[in-house]
Design a protein around this motif. Structure first.
Motif, PDB file in Angstrom:
ATOM      1  N   ILE A  16      -6.327  16.761   0.378  1.00 13.55           N
ATOM      2  CA  ILE A  16      -4.940  16.821  -0.086  1.00 13.55           C
ATOM      3  C   ILE A  16      -4.774  17.964  -1.082  1.00 13.55           C
ATOM      4  N   PRO A  17      -3.711  18.770  -0.968  1.00 16.83           N
ATOM      5  CA  PRO A  17      -3.447  19.785  -1.999  1.00 16.83           C
ATOM      6  C   PRO A  17      -3.336  19.128  -3.373  1.00 16.83           C
ATOM      7  N   ARG A  18      -3.893  19.759  -4.382  1.00 19.10           N
ATOM      8  CA  ARG A  18      -3.980  19.131  -5.704  1.00 19.10           C
ATOM      9  C   ARG A  18      -2.610  18.716  -6.238  1.00 19.10           C
ATOM     10  N   ASP A  19      -1.578  19.548  -6.008  1.00 20.22           N
ATOM     11  CA  ASP A  19      -0.248  19.230  -6.542  1.00 20.22           C
ATOM     12  C   ASP A  19       0.377  18.007  -5.869  1.00 20.22           C
ATOM     13  N   GLU A  20      -0.207  17.561  -4.735  1.00 23.83           N
ATOM     14  CA  GLU A  20       0.386  16.448  -3.994  1.00 23.83           C
ATOM     15  C   GLU A  20      -0.465  15.187  -4.038  1.00 23.83           C
ATOM     16  N   ILE A  21      -1.601  15.240  -4.712  1.00 20.49           N
ATOM     17  CA  ILE A  21      -2.496  14.075  -4.725  1.00 20.49           C
ATOM     18  C   ILE A  21      -1.810  12.862  -5.351  1.00 20.49           C
ATOM     19  N   LYS A  22      -1.148  13.062  -6.492  1.00 21.46           N
ATOM     20  CA  LYS A  22      -0.525  11.926  -7.176  1.00 21.46           C
ATOM     21  C   LYS A  22       0.557  11.295  -6.317  1.00 21.46           C
ATOM     22  N   SER A  23       1.442  12.101  -5.745  1.00 24.96           N
ATOM     23  CA  SER A  23       2.532  11.539  -4.935  1.00 24.96           C
ATOM     24  C   SER A  23       1.992  10.839  -3.690  1.00 24.96           C
ATOM     25  N   MET A  24       0.907  11.353  -3.110  1.00 26.55           N
ATOM     26  CA  MET A  24       0.351  10.704  -1.927  1.00 26.55           C
ATOM     27  C   MET A  24      -0.325   9.392  -2.285  1.00 26.55           C
ATOM     28  N   LEU A  25      -0.977   9.339  -3.444  1.00 26.46           N
ATOM     29  CA  LEU A  25      -1.573   8.078  -3.891  1.00 26.46           C
ATOM     30  C   LEU A  25      -0.492   7.051  -4.214  1.00 26.46           C
ATOM     31  N   GLN A  26       0.660   7.516  -4.706  1.00 29.79           N
ATOM     32  CA  GLN A  26       1.772   6.596  -4.949  1.00 29.79           C
ATOM     33  C   GLN A  26       2.300   6.016  -3.645  1.00 29.79           C
ATOM     34  N   LYS A  27       2.383   6.845  -2.595  1.00 32.95           N
ATOM     35  CA  LYS A  27       2.805   6.342  -1.287  1.00 32.95           C
ATOM     36  C   LYS A  27       1.792   5.364  -0.723  1.00 32.95           C
ATOM     37  N   TRP A  28       0.523   5.616  -1.026  1.00 33.93           N
ATOM     38  CA  TRP A  28      -0.539   4.716  -0.567  1.00 33.93           C
ATOM     39  C   TRP A  28      -0.338   3.329  -1.157  1.00 33.93           C
ATOM     40  N   GLY A  29      -0.054   3.256  -2.442  1.00 30.68           N
ATOM     41  CA  GLY A  29       0.276   1.993  -3.079  1.00 30.68           C
ATOM     42  C   GLY A  29      -0.894   1.096  -3.393  1.00 30.68           C
ATOM     43  N   PHE A  30      -2.125   1.537  -3.117  1.00 24.78           N
ATOM     44  CA  PHE A  30      -3.275   0.680  -3.396  1.00 24.78           C
ATOM     45  C   PHE A  30      -3.587   0.639  -4.886  1.00 24.78           C
ATOM     46  N   SER A  32      -2.321   0.913  -8.827  1.00 24.31           N
ATOM     47  CA  SER A  32      -1.098   0.676  -9.587  1.00 24.31           C
ATOM     48  C   SER A  32      -0.677   1.935 -10.334  1.00 24.31           C
ATOM     49  N   GLU A  33       0.570   1.958 -10.771  1.00 22.54           N
ATOM     50  CA  GLU A  33       1.071   3.108 -11.521  1.00 22.54           C
ATOM     51  C   GLU A  33       0.299   3.274 -12.835  1.00 22.54           C
ATOM     52  N   ALA A  34      -0.080   2.155 -13.435  1.00 25.43           N
ATOM     53  CA  ALA A  34      -0.860   2.221 -14.682  1.00 25.43           C
ATOM     54  C   ALA A  34      -2.225   2.858 -14.433  1.00 25.43           C
ATOM     55  N   GLU A  35      -2.840   2.524 -13.315  1.00 29.75           N
ATOM     56  CA  GLU A  35      -4.142   3.117 -12.985  1.00 29.75           C
ATOM     57  C   GLU A  35      -4.009   4.609 -12.699  1.00 29.75           C
ATOM     58  N   LEU A  36      -2.917   5.006 -12.031  1.00 26.66           N
ATOM     59  CA  LEU A  36      -2.711   6.424 -11.731  1.00 26.66           C
ATOM     60  C   LEU A  36      -2.501   7.225 -13.009  1.00 26.66           C
ATOM     61  N   GLN A  37      -1.928   6.602 -14.034  1.00 26.59           N
ATOM     62  CA  GLN A  37      -1.698   7.310 -15.291  1.00 26.59           C
ATOM     63  C   GLN A  37      -3.001   7.665 -15.998  1.00 26.59           C
ATOM     64  N   THR A  38      -4.083   6.986 -15.644  1.00 27.43           N
ATOM     65  CA  THR A  38      -5.373   7.267 -16.285  1.00 27.43           C
ATOM     66  C   THR A  38      -6.084   8.466 -15.657  1.00 27.43           C
ATOM     67  N   ILE A  39      -5.566   8.969 -14.546  1.00 30.75           N
ATOM     68  CA  ILE A  39      -6.216  10.078 -13.846  1.00 30.75           C
ATOM     69  C   ILE A  39      -5.639  11.402 -14.338  1.00 30.75           C
ATOM     70  N   ASN A  40      -6.511  12.343 -14.636  1.00 32.10           N
ATOM     71  CA  ASN A  40      -6.088  13.695 -15.011  1.00 32.10           C
ATOM     72  C   ASN A  40      -5.940  14.524 -13.732  1.00 32.10           C
ATOM     73  N   ILE A  71      -3.824   7.767   7.245  1.00 32.97           N
ATOM     74  CA  ILE A  71      -2.594   7.773   8.035  1.00 32.97           C
ATOM     75  C   ILE A  71      -1.486   8.504   7.284  1.00 32.97           C
ATOM     76  N   ILE A  72      -1.359   8.207   5.999  1.00 34.51           N
ATOM     77  CA  ILE A  72      -0.322   8.857   5.186  1.00 34.51           C
ATOM     78  C   ILE A  72      -0.539  10.362   5.158  1.00 34.51           C
ATOM     79  N   TYR A  73      -1.791  10.774   4.999  1.00 30.86           N
ATOM     80  CA  TYR A  73      -2.097  12.208   4.985  1.00 30.86           C
ATOM     81  C   TYR A  73      -1.712  12.859   6.311  1.00 30.86           C
ATOM     82  N   ASN A  74      -2.066  12.239   7.437  1.00 26.26           N
ATOM     83  CA  ASN A  74      -1.765  12.832   8.747  1.00 26.26           C
ATOM     84  C   ASN A  74      -0.278  12.776   9.069  1.00 26.26           C
ATOM     85  N   HIS A  75       0.437  11.800   8.515  1.00 28.34           N
ATOM     86  CA  HIS A  75       1.883  11.748   8.711  1.00 28.34           C
ATOM     87  C   HIS A  75       2.562  12.906   7.987  1.00 28.34           C
ATOM     88  N   ILE A  76       2.054  13.269   6.818  1.00 25.59           N
ATOM     89  CA  ILE A  76       2.627  14.384   6.055  1.00 25.59           C
ATOM     90  C   ILE A  76       2.182  15.717   6.634  1.00 25.59           C
TER      91      ILE A  76
END
Length: 346
Positions: A16-30, A32-40, A71-76
């Motif tokens: 995944i392109p670095r600028d899109e990793i966060k948005s793709m993980l949000q679409k994944w939904g596995f 939580s938003e709190a867990e994603l906030q801990t990632i740099n 699947i989300i990656y290949n859909h995008i």
């Protein structure tokens, strides 16, 4: 979490392109938003992937969740794969109400009854498109998650778009599962292939034809003059002849962009005459051949043939009818034509 699952998630994140990793993980939904906030997300991708894997381990992710991210990656990014078009047919014309849960149950039952080591994942999108990911194994090996097959099925149409894995021997089983699950009776490849999934959809759903009719129908004479350098690519020196070629090309292809098609083929049946002394055509059977076209952008290549002086204008209907004949499985019958050698058109 299994080590193979952790490695698969890591490799998927790295794609995944670095600028899109966060948005793709949000679409994944596995996660939580709190867990994603801990990632740099501003660090290098390798470090990002390691942090994602660590969070997935804490949540006990399995291969099913990892497959959904794929699947989300290949859909995008569907253009990362090569797609083929298949058309299903029914014996009757009675419409049936599509039941997604019933479709999934029948599809999985058919595949799992024939092959035990296989993982199947579904994801439904708003445009009535069902994305199916199938990772194939053998009786002695686990499913290969790195070389899956992808199926995109639009439930209100008879068309299926398949990106097959290297295991082509599983294609008959996959097609059989699609026919059974969707309550059709037959499936046939349309001999259209491209990396542009949207272009294939434009062709079979006739969206391309609608765009052609409404796209700026202005004669070539009314457009701004081309730079002089463009004339260097045109062999014909006569200005009126060049205008005629431009006009004819515009009438056939229009001004708009063409669907990006990379492969097409159709069957041709042709009746020829030859020198009676050669006694080649004593039989009355037609001359049959298979015509194949391939190009990074097939339709744009065909449109440029006449202006470049590589073909006469107008082009043969056998070259300009590709998008129309595609919906008829590319089985074309003609009574005349030219082939090199001793055959002569009647």
């Amino acid at each position: 979490m299994d080590e193979t699952v952790a490695e698969y998630i890591r490799r998927t994140v790295l794609k995944i392109p670095r600028d899109e990793i966060k948005s793709m993980l949000q679409k994944w939904g596995f996660l939580s938003e709190a867990e994603l906030q801990t990632i740099n997300f501003h660090q290098i991708k390798d470090n990002i992937s390691q942090e994602v894997v660590q969070l997935c381990e804490e949540n006990s992710a399995d291969i099913k969740q990892a497959a959904v991210l794929d699947i989300i990656y290949n859909h995008i990014y569907p253009n990362k794969r090569m797609w083929s078009v298949y058309q299903m047919k029914k014996t009757g014309e009675e419409p049936e109400i599509f039941d997604f849960q019933s479709f999934k149950k029948k599809f999985k039952r058919r595949l799992l009854s024939a092959l035990e080591n296989v993982t199947i994942n579904f994801r439904e999108y708003e445009d009535n498109a069902i994305w199916i990911r199938i990772a194939w194994g053998t009786p002695y090996t686990k499913p290969n998650q790195y070389k899956p097959s992808y199926v995109v099925y639009h439930s209100q149409t008879p068309y299926v778009f398949i990106s097959a894995s290297v295991l082509k021997s599983n294609m008959p089983l996959l097609c059989q599962a699609l026919v059974i699950a969707s309550s059709y009776h037959d499936i046939q490849e349309m001999e259209l292939r491209s990396r542009s999934l949207n272009s294939l959809k434009d062709i079979v759903f006739k969206r391309y034809n609608q765009n052609f009719k409404t796209y700026c129908p202005r004669p070539p004479q009314e457009r701004n003059a081309e730079p002089e350098s463009a004339d260097l690519r045109i062999i014909h020196e006569n200005r009126s002849e060049k205008e005629r070629i431009e006009r004819v090309t515009w009438e056939i292809f229009g001004d708009g962009p063409q669907p990006q098609l990379e492969f097409a083929q159709y069957k041709l049946e042709t009746m020829f005459k030859s020198d009676p002394k050669m006694e080649v055509l004593d039989k009355k059977e037609p001359f049959r051949c298979l015509v194949k076209f391939s190009s990074p952008h097939l339709l744009e290549s065909l449109r440029s043939l006449a202006p470049a002086g590589l073909a006469d204008a107008p082009l043969s209907p056998l070259l300009t009818c590709i998008t129309q004949k595609a919906r008829n499985n590319f089985k074309i019958k003609e009574k005349r034509g030219f082939f090199p050698g001793s055959f002569v058109s009647p």
